[in-house]
Design an enzyme around this catalytic site. Structure first.
Site, PDB file in Angstrom:
ATOM      1  N   SER A 177       0.851  -7.695  -4.334  1.00  0.00           N
ATOM      2  CA  SER A 177       0.534  -9.039  -3.846  1.00  0.00           C
ATOM      3  C   SER A 177       0.394 -10.034  -5.006  1.00  0.00           C
ATOM      4  CB  SER A 177      -0.741  -9.010  -3.000  1.00  0.00           C
ATOM      5  OG  SER A 177      -1.799  -8.429  -3.724  1.00  0.00           O
TER       6      SER A 177
ATOM      7  N   ALA B 222      -2.068  -4.493 -11.422  1.00  0.00           N
ATOM      8  CA  ALA B 222      -2.690  -3.178 -11.655  1.00  0.00           C
ATOM      9  C   ALA B 222      -3.788  -2.983 -10.625  1.00  0.00           C
ATOM     10  CB  ALA B 222      -3.275  -3.114 -13.062  1.00  0.00           C
ATOM     11  N   ASP B 223      -4.109  -1.721 -10.385  1.00  0.00           N
ATOM     12  CA  ASP B 223      -5.253  -1.414  -9.514  1.00  0.00           C
ATOM     13  C   ASP B 223      -6.535  -1.363 -10.331  1.00  0.00           C
ATOM     14  OD1 ASP B 223      -3.745  -1.098  -7.045  1.00  0.00           O
ATOM     15  OD2 ASP B 223      -2.793   0.539  -8.122  1.00  0.00           O
TER      16      ASP B 223
ATOM     17  N   GLY C 240      -0.993   1.632  -6.269  1.00  0.00           N
ATOM     18  CA  GLY C 240      -1.586   1.304  -4.978  1.00  0.00           C
ATOM     19  C   GLY C 240      -0.520   0.900  -3.964  1.00  0.00           C
TER      20      GLY C 240
ATOM     21  N   GLU D 238       8.034   1.375 -11.427  1.00  0.00           N
ATOM     22  CA  GLU D 238       7.300   0.466 -12.310  1.00  0.00           C
ATOM     23  C   GLU D 238       7.310   1.007 -13.738  1.00  0.00           C
ATOM     24  OE1 GLU D 238       4.240  -1.453  -9.020  1.00  0.00           O
ATOM     25  OE2 GLU D 238       3.582   0.255 -10.167  1.00  0.00           O
TER      26      GLU D 238
END
Ligand code: 5RP
Length: 219
Positions: free
Chosen positions: A30, A83-84, A96, A103
């Protein structure tokens, strides 16, 4: 500012890291969607993008940005992704959105990883966010047992098949104090396609969205 506004803020701020006339490495998620929308406003100043997922590819194309295959490109000046979790040395947990393998492939082509994230993602030690691992389905129980031996609880992410046709295990309960060592260890396990620890491909810069604005961390 809410989390969505912070994501939009860092997505725009990342434009300053785009190299004029180049091909840009583009992540997934997102926050990256905000970056892609911002990138569309300067699309005449780049050659195109290499994308890390079918979702990002679709969004880039909708904006009329040319998407190159990773195999067509030898080098990218910059890779921009979310990043998470990110620690104070630029090590990250990612995946996630289940796109971790692609990636890592695109990040590996790039000179610099620029991470864009809201401040909730900054941690002292990686592991509160369950670690995503892409696994070939026949090895799922075996890989889950190996994590159990390290104190982790692995769960298959229900209903998810990656862009590469594989499964995702999410592993809770780990405290990843040595991200590089753990990344190397898990990568050796048969059936693991890739692990969502980005230590070898850590961020060099993090644009962190905070209530006070964008904070730039360099590692
Ligand atoms: C996808 C990822 C994403 O970068 C990560 O999940 C962060 O996503 P978001 O920007 O939606 O919070 O690793 O595989």
């Amino acid at each position: 500012m809410n989390q969505d506004e912070l994501k939009a803020l860092v997505g725009k701020a990342a434009l300053a890291h785009v190299v004029e006339g180049s091909i840009v490495g583009v992540g997934t998620g997102s926050t990256v969607n905000c970056f892609i929308d911002a990138l569309a406003t300067i699309k005449g100043r780049i050659k195109g993008a290499v994308s890390s997922s079918e979702r990002s590819t679709e969004r880039l194309r909708l904006h009329g940005i040319h998407v190159f295959e990773a195999g067509e490109v030898e080098h990218l000046p910059v890779y921009i992704d979310g990043a998470d979790e990110i620690d104070h040395r630029g090590h990250m947990i990612k995946g996630g959105g289940a796109a971790l393998t692609r990636e890592k492939i695109v990040a590996d082509l790039a000179e610099r990883f620029v991470c864009i994230a809201d401040e909730s993602k900054l941690v002292q030690v990686l592991g509160r966010f369950p670690l995503p691992v892409e696994v070939i389905p026949m090895a799922l129980p075996q890989v889950a047992r190996r994590f159990a031996a390290l104190g982790g609880q692995a769960r298959v992410r229900a209903g998810v098949v990656t862009d590469n046709g594989q499964a995702i295990l999410d592993v809770a309960g780990l405290s990843i104090t040595d991200p590089l060592a753990m990344e190397q260890e898990v990568n050796q396990w048969p059936g693991v396609v890739s692990v969502g620890i980005f230590a070898r491909h850590r961020a060099r810069v993090c644009l962190l969205g905070t209530a006070q604005g964008v904070k730039t961390l360099t590692f």
